[in-house]
Motif scaffolding. Sequence first.
Motif, PDB file in Angstrom:
ATOM      1  N   TYR B   3     -33.268 -15.896 -19.365  1.00  0.00           N
ATOM      2  CA  TYR B   3     -32.158 -16.083 -18.431  1.00  0.00           C
ATOM      3  C   TYR B   3     -32.258 -17.465 -17.813  1.00  0.00           C
ATOM      4  O   TYR B   3     -33.291 -17.828 -17.237  1.00  0.00           O
ATOM      5  CB  TYR B   3     -32.170 -14.993 -17.353  1.00  0.00           C
ATOM      6  CG  TYR B   3     -31.097 -15.172 -16.300  1.00  0.00           C
ATOM      7  CD1 TYR B   3     -29.806 -15.546 -16.663  1.00  0.00           C
ATOM      8  CD2 TYR B   3     -31.382 -14.999 -14.959  1.00  0.00           C
ATOM      9  CE1 TYR B   3     -28.818 -15.725 -15.703  1.00  0.00           C
ATOM     10  CE2 TYR B   3     -30.400 -15.159 -13.995  1.00  0.00           C
ATOM     11  CZ  TYR B   3     -29.119 -15.523 -14.372  1.00  0.00           C
ATOM     12  OH  TYR B   3     -28.144 -15.703 -13.436  1.00  0.00           O
ATOM     13  N   CYS B   4     -31.193 -18.233 -17.943  1.00  0.00           N
ATOM     14  CA  CYS B   4     -31.104 -19.560 -17.347  1.00  0.00           C
ATOM     15  C   CYS B   4     -29.751 -19.691 -16.674  1.00  0.00           C
ATOM     16  O   CYS B   4     -28.777 -19.095 -17.110  1.00  0.00           O
ATOM     17  CB  CYS B   4     -31.202 -20.653 -18.417  1.00  0.00           C
ATOM     18  SG  CYS B   4     -32.728 -20.650 -19.364  1.00  0.00           S
ATOM     19  N   LEU B   5     -29.712 -20.504 -15.630  1.00  0.00           N
ATOM     20  CA  LEU B   5     -28.426 -20.739 -14.978  1.00  0.00           C
ATOM     21  C   LEU B   5     -28.360 -22.129 -14.381  1.00  0.00           C
ATOM     22  O   LEU B   5     -29.392 -22.751 -14.085  1.00  0.00           O
ATOM     23  CB  LEU B   5     -28.144 -19.691 -13.907  1.00  0.00           C
ATOM     24  CG  LEU B   5     -28.870 -19.798 -12.566  1.00  0.00           C
ATOM     25  CD1 LEU B   5     -28.114 -19.034 -11.494  1.00  0.00           C
ATOM     26  CD2 LEU B   5     -30.277 -19.248 -12.689  1.00  0.00           C
ATOM     27  N   GLY B   6     -27.142 -22.601 -14.240  1.00  0.00           N
ATOM     28  CA  GLY B   6     -26.875 -23.865 -13.573  1.00  0.00           C
ATOM     29  C   GLY B   6     -25.781 -23.658 -12.547  1.00  0.00           C
ATOM     30  O   GLY B   6     -24.878 -22.862 -12.759  1.00  0.00           O
ATOM     31  N   ILE B   7     -25.896 -24.355 -11.420  1.00  0.00           N
ATOM     32  CA  ILE B   7     -24.870 -24.278 -10.372  1.00  0.00           C
ATOM     33  C   ILE B   7     -24.436 -25.693 -10.036  1.00  0.00           C
ATOM     34  O   ILE B   7     -25.268 -26.570  -9.789  1.00  0.00           O
ATOM     35  CB  ILE B   7     -25.408 -23.575  -9.101  1.00  0.00           C
ATOM     36  CG1 ILE B   7     -25.987 -22.201  -9.441  1.00  0.00           C
ATOM     37  CG2 ILE B   7     -24.300 -23.454  -8.053  1.00  0.00           C
ATOM     38  CD1 ILE B   7     -26.691 -21.518  -8.267  1.00  0.00           C
ATOM     39  N   ASN B   8     -23.120 -25.907 -10.047  1.00  0.00           N
ATOM     40  CA  ASN B   8     -22.557 -27.211  -9.717  1.00  0.00           C
ATOM     41  C   ASN B   8     -22.049 -27.182  -8.279  1.00  0.00           C
ATOM     42  O   ASN B   8     -21.098 -26.467  -7.972  1.00  0.00           O
ATOM     43  CB  ASN B   8     -21.412 -27.515 -10.699  1.00  0.00           C
ATOM     44  CG  ASN B   8     -20.910 -28.938 -10.561  1.00  0.00           C
ATOM     45  OD1 ASN B   8     -21.117 -29.572  -9.531  1.00  0.00           O
ATOM     46  ND2 ASN B   8     -20.250 -29.426 -11.593  1.00  0.00           N
ATOM     47  N   THR B   9     -22.707 -27.915  -7.403  1.00  0.00           N
ATOM     48  CA  THR B   9     -22.288 -27.966  -6.004  1.00  0.00           C
ATOM     49  C   THR B   9     -21.731 -29.365  -5.712  1.00  0.00           C
ATOM     50  O   THR B   9     -21.911 -30.294  -6.504  1.00  0.00           O
ATOM     51  CB  THR B   9     -23.463 -27.698  -5.035  1.00  0.00           C
ATOM     52  OG1 THR B   9     -24.297 -28.878  -4.977  1.00  0.00           O
ATOM     53  CG2 THR B   9     -24.320 -26.536  -5.510  1.00  0.00           C
ATOM     54  N   ALA B  10     -21.073 -29.498  -4.578  1.00  0.00           N
ATOM     55  CA  ALA B  10     -20.478 -30.790  -4.232  1.00  0.00           C
ATOM     56  C   ALA B  10     -21.548 -31.866  -4.076  1.00  0.00           C
ATOM     57  O   ALA B  10     -21.291 -33.050  -4.330  1.00  0.00           O
ATOM     58  CB  ALA B  10     -19.664 -30.650  -2.942  1.00  0.00           C
ATOM     59  N   ASP B  11     -22.765 -31.470  -3.697  1.00  0.00           N
ATOM     60  CA  ASP B  11     -23.815 -32.469  -3.482  1.00  0.00           C
ATOM     61  C   ASP B  11     -24.895 -32.482  -4.562  1.00  0.00           C
ATOM     62  O   ASP B  11     -25.969 -33.051  -4.357  1.00  0.00           O
ATOM     63  CB  ASP B  11     -24.433 -32.337  -2.076  1.00  0.00           C
ATOM     64  CG  ASP B  11     -24.806 -30.893  -1.723  1.00  0.00           C
ATOM     65  OD1 ASP B  11     -24.441 -29.989  -2.497  1.00  0.00           O
ATOM     66  OD2 ASP B  11     -25.459 -30.682  -0.702  1.00  0.00           O
ATOM     67  N   GLY B  12     -24.594 -31.897  -5.712  1.00  0.00           N
ATOM     68  CA  GLY B  12     -25.546 -31.995  -6.812  1.00  0.00           C
ATOM     69  C   GLY B  12     -25.615 -30.740  -7.654  1.00  0.00           C
ATOM     70  O   GLY B  12     -24.748 -29.866  -7.564  1.00  0.00           O
ATOM     71  N   LEU B  13     -26.655 -30.658  -8.454  1.00  0.00           N
ATOM     72  CA  LEU B  13     -26.808 -29.554  -9.405  1.00  0.00           C
ATOM     73  C   LEU B  13     -28.084 -28.775  -9.137  1.00  0.00           C
ATOM     74  O   LEU B  13     -29.109 -29.357  -8.753  1.00  0.00           O
ATOM     75  CB  LEU B  13     -26.892 -30.105 -10.838  1.00  0.00           C
ATOM     76  CG  LEU B  13     -25.713 -30.936 -11.337  1.00  0.00           C
ATOM     77  CD1 LEU B  13     -26.093 -31.658 -12.628  1.00  0.00           C
ATOM     78  CD2 LEU B  13     -24.495 -30.057 -11.556  1.00  0.00           C
ATOM     79  N   VAL B  14     -28.010 -27.475  -9.364  1.00  0.00           N
ATOM     80  CA  VAL B  14     -29.204 -26.628  -9.343  1.00  0.00           C
ATOM     81  C   VAL B  14     -29.384 -26.073 -10.752  1.00  0.00           C
ATOM     82  O   VAL B  14     -28.430 -25.573 -11.351  1.00  0.00           O
ATOM     83  CB  VAL B  14     -29.044 -25.460  -8.349  1.00  0.00           C
ATOM     84  CG1 VAL B  14     -30.239 -24.522  -8.432  1.00  0.00           C
ATOM     85  CG2 VAL B  14     -28.860 -25.999  -6.936  1.00  0.00           C
ATOM     86  N   LEU B 195     -35.010 -26.648 -10.388  1.00  0.00           N
ATOM     87  CA  LEU B 195     -34.814 -28.090 -10.265  1.00  0.00           C
ATOM     88  C   LEU B 195     -33.513 -28.371  -9.523  1.00  0.00           C
ATOM     89  O   LEU B 195     -32.497 -27.729  -9.786  1.00  0.00           O
ATOM     90  CB  LEU B 195     -34.776 -28.706 -11.672  1.00  0.00           C
ATOM     91  CG  LEU B 195     -34.667 -30.218 -11.797  1.00  0.00           C
ATOM     92  CD1 LEU B 195     -35.382 -30.698 -13.058  1.00  0.00           C
ATOM     93  CD2 LEU B 195     -33.225 -30.714 -11.813  1.00  0.00           C
ATOM     94  N   LEU B 196     -33.594 -29.307  -8.589  1.00  0.00           N
ATOM     95  CA  LEU B 196     -32.391 -29.769  -7.891  1.00  0.00           C
ATOM     96  C   LEU B 196     -32.127 -31.208  -8.289  1.00  0.00           C
ATOM     97  O   LEU B 196     -33.035 -32.059  -8.229  1.00  0.00           O
ATOM     98  CB  LEU B 196     -32.618 -29.745  -6.367  1.00  0.00           C
ATOM     99  CG  LEU B 196     -32.194 -28.495  -5.601  1.00  0.00           C
ATOM    100  CD1 LEU B 196     -32.822 -27.260  -6.180  1.00  0.00           C
ATOM    101  CD2 LEU B 196     -32.529 -28.645  -4.131  1.00  0.00           C
ATOM    102  N   TYR B 197     -30.895 -31.476  -8.688  1.00  0.00           N
ATOM    103  CA  TYR B 197     -30.513 -32.861  -8.925  1.00  0.00           C
ATOM    104  C   TYR B 197     -29.497 -33.249  -7.854  1.00  0.00           C
ATOM    105  O   TYR B 197     -28.386 -32.702  -7.809  1.00  0.00           O
ATOM    106  CB  TYR B 197     -29.904 -33.065 -10.318  1.00  0.00           C
ATOM    107  CG  TYR B 197     -29.332 -34.447 -10.426  1.00  0.00           C
ATOM    108  CD1 TYR B 197     -30.178 -35.555 -10.525  1.00  0.00           C
ATOM    109  CD2 TYR B 197     -27.966 -34.668 -10.332  1.00  0.00           C
ATOM    110  CE1 TYR B 197     -29.665 -36.839 -10.539  1.00  0.00           C
ATOM    111  CE2 TYR B 197     -27.449 -35.953 -10.349  1.00  0.00           C
ATOM    112  CZ  TYR B 197     -28.304 -37.031 -10.449  1.00  0.00           C
ATOM    113  OH  TYR B 197     -27.799 -38.307 -10.434  1.00  0.00           O
ATOM    114  N   GLN B 198     -29.880 -34.197  -7.017  1.00  0.00           N
ATOM    115  CA  GLN B 198     -28.981 -34.600  -5.928  1.00  0.00           C
ATOM    116  C   GLN B 198     -28.021 -35.685  -6.383  1.00  0.00           C
ATOM    117  O   GLN B 198     -28.433 -36.670  -7.020  1.00  0.00           O
ATOM    118  CB  GLN B 198     -29.808 -35.084  -4.734  1.00  0.00           C
ATOM    119  CG  GLN B 198     -30.530 -33.915  -4.072  1.00  0.00           C
ATOM    120  CD  GLN B 198     -31.266 -34.333  -2.829  1.00  0.00           C
ATOM    121  OE1 GLN B 198     -32.160 -35.176  -2.887  1.00  0.00           O
ATOM    122  NE2 GLN B 198     -30.894 -33.756  -1.707  1.00  0.00           N
ATOM    123  N   LEU B 199     -26.748 -35.495  -6.025  1.00  0.00           N
ATOM    124  CA  LEU B 199     -25.673 -36.404  -6.427  1.00  0.00           C
ATOM    125  C   LEU B 199     -26.071 -37.873  -6.228  1.00  0.00           C
ATOM    126  O   LEU B 199     -26.557 -38.262  -5.153  1.00  0.00           O
ATOM    127  CB  LEU B 199     -24.428 -36.098  -5.570  1.00  0.00           C
ATOM    128  CG  LEU B 199     -23.180 -36.940  -5.823  1.00  0.00           C
ATOM    129  CD1 LEU B 199     -22.699 -36.800  -7.248  1.00  0.00           C
ATOM    130  CD2 LEU B 199     -22.082 -36.539  -4.836  1.00  0.00           C
TER     131      LEU B 199
END
Lengths: 264, 264
Positions: B3-14, B195-199
């Motif tokens: 199970y893997c997931l990605g979330i696209n937020t206004a201030d970056g990616l999870v 992992l968090l990738y900040q915009l």
Amino acid sequence: MSYCLGINTADGLVLASDSRSSSGADQVNTCQKMHQFSIPGERVFVILTTGSLSLSQSIITLLRQDFDAGLGLAAVANMYEAARVLGAMMRRISDLDRAALEKDNFRFNVNLILGGQILGQPHELYMVYPQGNPLRSTPDAPFLQIGESKYGRPILDRGISHHSTTIYQSAKYALLSLEATMRSNATVGPPVDLLLYQLDGLQVTHYRRFYSQDMDLIEIHNAWEKALRNAVHQLPEICFDGGDARSSPPYPEAAGWRESTEKS
Amino acid sequence: MSYCLGINTADGLVLASDSRSSSGADQVNTCQKMHQFSIPGERVFVILTTGSLSLSQSIITLLRQDFDAGLGLAAVANMYEAARVLGAMMRRISDLDRAALEKDNFRFNVNLILGGQILGQPHELYMVYPQGNPLRSTPDAPFLQIGESKYGRPILDRGISHHSTTIYQSAKYALLSLEATMRSNATVGPPVDLLLYQLDGLQVTHYRRFYSQDMDLIEIHNAWEKALRNAVHQLPEICFDGGDARSSPPYPEAAGWRESTEKS
């Protein structure tokens, strides 16, 4: 698809079902999947069905015919025998319909949940597989699900304990489990039937059908989502390597991986 | 399963992934499903994989080979092209392996999630199907899941909004979604990579690997289960026909159904 579940608590049973019937994306209809057979003061059975509506209708129709004639569920001595009556009926319908279905590549697909009690016996909860063999819930595995069961499972895994979760709390978990499934999967839909059978009651006193615009259901939904978001906000902050979750210092080895179980 | 997931937020990616690899009930191993390709200050890509480990290893190996030679992901102009590079590599491996797999009734089964950003471009999140075609997340559908996705979906459906959920809150939802899945399904297991990738960061500053006995993960788990139970207890009581949830008066028509949306 459909979704039904039963929960066995120390003080009784909770049974819940959705009402969506569909053939692929077409023929979306409403149909009740909860069926009651009872002789008040003597025996109560509640059956939930998923799978082919044609098959489950046949099963319920013939079970009802026998019951009204004082046979089958009306005559069994205990819940295990009752589950076996369901299994035998599934095999009878399999004999009638399976070959014709499989000739056109349809599966013989029907699953049942049976909950109830007979005077002088404990209350029990069973699942009956399409092959007719029964499985009983146990204190270690106090809930049983049939149909589209994955979406609604984590809330039950986290919350339900046979010994410590009351029947009323379990009813809330059942409703949340169904509500989560309806929200995430289009083949499961309202109305929701919710029934509580209280230990030694030998009749059904608590039943409720929730339609999609039911104000109580909307209130529970809203209260739940609000509580959930609050709970997430109040969780401990996650600490990351290279900085805690609130700061963002430069990462020492930007192009590589850092792996650690230590807080920085 | 995985199970893997990605979330696209206004201030970056999870981005989050489990690490269980298994062949049926056997050959249970640990393997990282999160892969980073980055040129700090210029481009960051994170790839998550589910499906056959043999296939995803081949894809990552050849993507890495190209990247190190300044080709493929090292050369694309935008995230859409990057997703197409992944899709093209999946098709190359399909050409290499699919026929031999299908001869022995194995499916060509591999799914990818790609998140990242290239200097001067927006951050984006994609899923790439086994056929190589890409799907981009949108503000209306801000998270993407691959693998055993049903258990962990309701918490995301309830909590995630592209515009209002911060990257740090989204990281908590991702962890809860994975934790729910690991609890309910034996084919998904720790360690969890988060992992968090900040915009506009153009490098990875927030990464954490949670092992099964990670004290922080256990603390989050316990805090969550406690908060959930409290939330259930605080929900409005359910009203039933024939009596409210706290009382049990005799049911007026014990052998029949009462259906109503009204509180009694």
